[in-house]
Design a protein around this motif. Sequence first.
Motif, short mmCIF file in Angstrom:
data_model
loop_
_atom_site.label_atom_id
_atom_site.label_comp_id
_atom_site.label_asym_id
_atom_site.label_seq_id
_atom_site.Cartn_x
_atom_site.Cartn_y
_atom_site.Cartn_z
N PHE A 196 0.86 -1.19 0.00
CA PHE A 196 0.00 0.00 0.00
C PHE A 196 0.89 1.23 0.00
O PHE A 196 1.85 1.32 0.77
CB PHE A 196 -0.89 0.02 1.24
CG PHE A 196 -1.84 1.20 1.28
CD1 PHE A 196 -3.16 1.05 0.91
CD2 PHE A 196 -1.42 2.46 1.68
CE1 PHE A 196 -4.05 2.12 0.93
CE2 PHE A 196 -2.28 3.54 1.71
CZ PHE A 196 -3.60 3.37 1.34
N ARG A 197 0.55 2.20 -0.85
CA ARG A 197 1.25 3.49 -0.86
C ARG A 197 0.27 4.58 -1.25
O ARG A 197 -0.75 4.31 -1.93
CB ARG A 197 2.43 3.50 -1.82
CG ARG A 197 2.12 3.03 -3.22
CD ARG A 197 3.06 3.57 -4.27
NE ARG A 197 2.59 4.83 -4.83
CZ ARG A 197 2.81 5.21 -6.09
NH1 ARG A 197 3.48 4.42 -6.92
NH2 ARG A 197 2.36 6.36 -6.52
N PRO A 198 0.54 5.82 -0.84
CA PRO A 198 -0.28 6.93 -1.32
C PRO A 198 0.04 7.23 -2.77
O PRO A 198 1.04 6.74 -3.31
CB PRO A 198 0.14 8.11 -0.42
CG PRO A 198 1.10 7.56 0.57
CD PRO A 198 1.59 6.26 0.08
N ARG A 199 -0.80 8.05 -3.38
CA ARG A 199 -0.52 8.46 -4.77
C ARG A 199 0.79 9.25 -4.82
O ARG A 199 1.59 9.07 -5.72
CB ARG A 199 -1.67 9.31 -5.30
CG ARG A 199 -1.50 9.72 -6.75
CD ARG A 199 -2.76 10.34 -7.30
NE ARG A 199 -2.65 10.58 -8.72
CZ ARG A 199 -3.68 10.85 -9.52
NH1 ARG A 199 -4.89 10.90 -9.03
NH2 ARG A 199 -3.49 11.05 -10.80
N GLU A 200 0.98 10.13 -3.86
CA GLU A 200 2.23 10.87 -3.70
C GLU A 200 2.86 10.43 -2.38
O GLU A 200 2.28 9.65 -1.65
CB GLU A 200 1.96 12.38 -3.70
CG GLU A 200 1.16 12.88 -4.91
CD GLU A 200 1.92 12.77 -6.22
OE1 GLU A 200 3.16 12.64 -6.17
OE2 GLU A 200 1.27 12.81 -7.28
#
Length: 410
Positions: A196-200
């Motif tokens: 999981f990662r944020p868009r930025e």
Amino acid sequence: MSHTSRIRTAAGCALLIAPLAIFAGACDDGHPLSATPYDAADQIAFNADDGGKIDPDKPLEISAKDDDGRITDVTATDAAGRYVRGELSADGTRWRSTSPLAAGAHYTVRVSTEDDDGAPGRRTIGFDTTPAGKQLKVTLGPDSGTYGVGQPVTAELSHSVKSPEERATVERALKVDSQPHVEGGWTWANDKTLHFRPREYWPAGATVEVRSQLDGIKVGKRYGGSAKPLKLTIGDRVEAITDAAAHTLTVKRNGKVIRTIPVTTGKPGYDTRNGVKVILAKESFVRMTSASIGASDFYDLPVYWATRVTWSGEYLHAAPWSTGSQGAANVSHGCTGMSTEAAKWFFDTVKVGDVVQVVGSNGDMMTPFDNGFGDWNVDWAKWRKGSAVVPAGSHVDSTPADSARLRPSV
């Protein structure tokens, strides 16, 4: 007097005095719709009694015992607040769950009924499901603590999950909440690993809480196991940019350059990988040998102040033997070398999860998942395609309760 007789008498009273309601409302609560619900225990039957256990592989079934009434509503939830989807027959005589029950869970079921006169009945029952046999365990990572803005969240499964439906079940059970809120998503790195990662990058100062609701949920032939929740604190935005062509390492904190260091990177044949990498670990001492990377020329060196960015052995570290080339030529076997003083400063300045980006090298691009965290080299559109659930913006049920409510069969 039976509850039916009581309701009929009360209903008659309400009809007789209705014209006088403006002066006296003594019988207002006698109308069937405002009557206190009667106990519908004798009106309905379950395939589980209070205190009993049922097989989670079998559906929950509720039925009306006779023709004196019908089921109007059923709500079933487990101790975690998860709803069970269900389907009510058109005549209201039976309700059957249409989504799997969790294993080893406690459920509370609330049933609403209606008799021939329209009087409401209620019945609440509790039951447990039998524990799971085969489990699908999940390990969330990293450990709770403070990390850099590039740190992905991971979920490692004990067994492979391949079908899209089963992957969607797993993914929906993995929850990531951040303050402040950011757009983010899971992607499947392989059959057993999700990232999981944020868009930025994460915002500096953010808090991230991660938990799994997979416990007891059926996934294929297994049931999900429990997982330890995580809480991450995101530190300052620290970024290091290695320009292999200019032989420099520029370090920024929250967008401001705090130091530029002369370095050397990989020589031809051992070119340093381009792209964004995430700091994996900090090791004050590492013994580096040619055998560890399969180099043809022999070396065996004690290395200090080593900051790891790939599992295959790429570091940023002290290289006092190459100070003459630092800032001028690339002579390493793929690592970024600098003076001992600079390496110690860098080691003390960065943390796990901070970002290191290499530009200007003739090396290959850092791969996303098989040699560390190259997640940020995947553009957002492609990252979302690695998800097994409906992308943001597509139609979804309005609320968990709505999606689990009764759906009359036809």
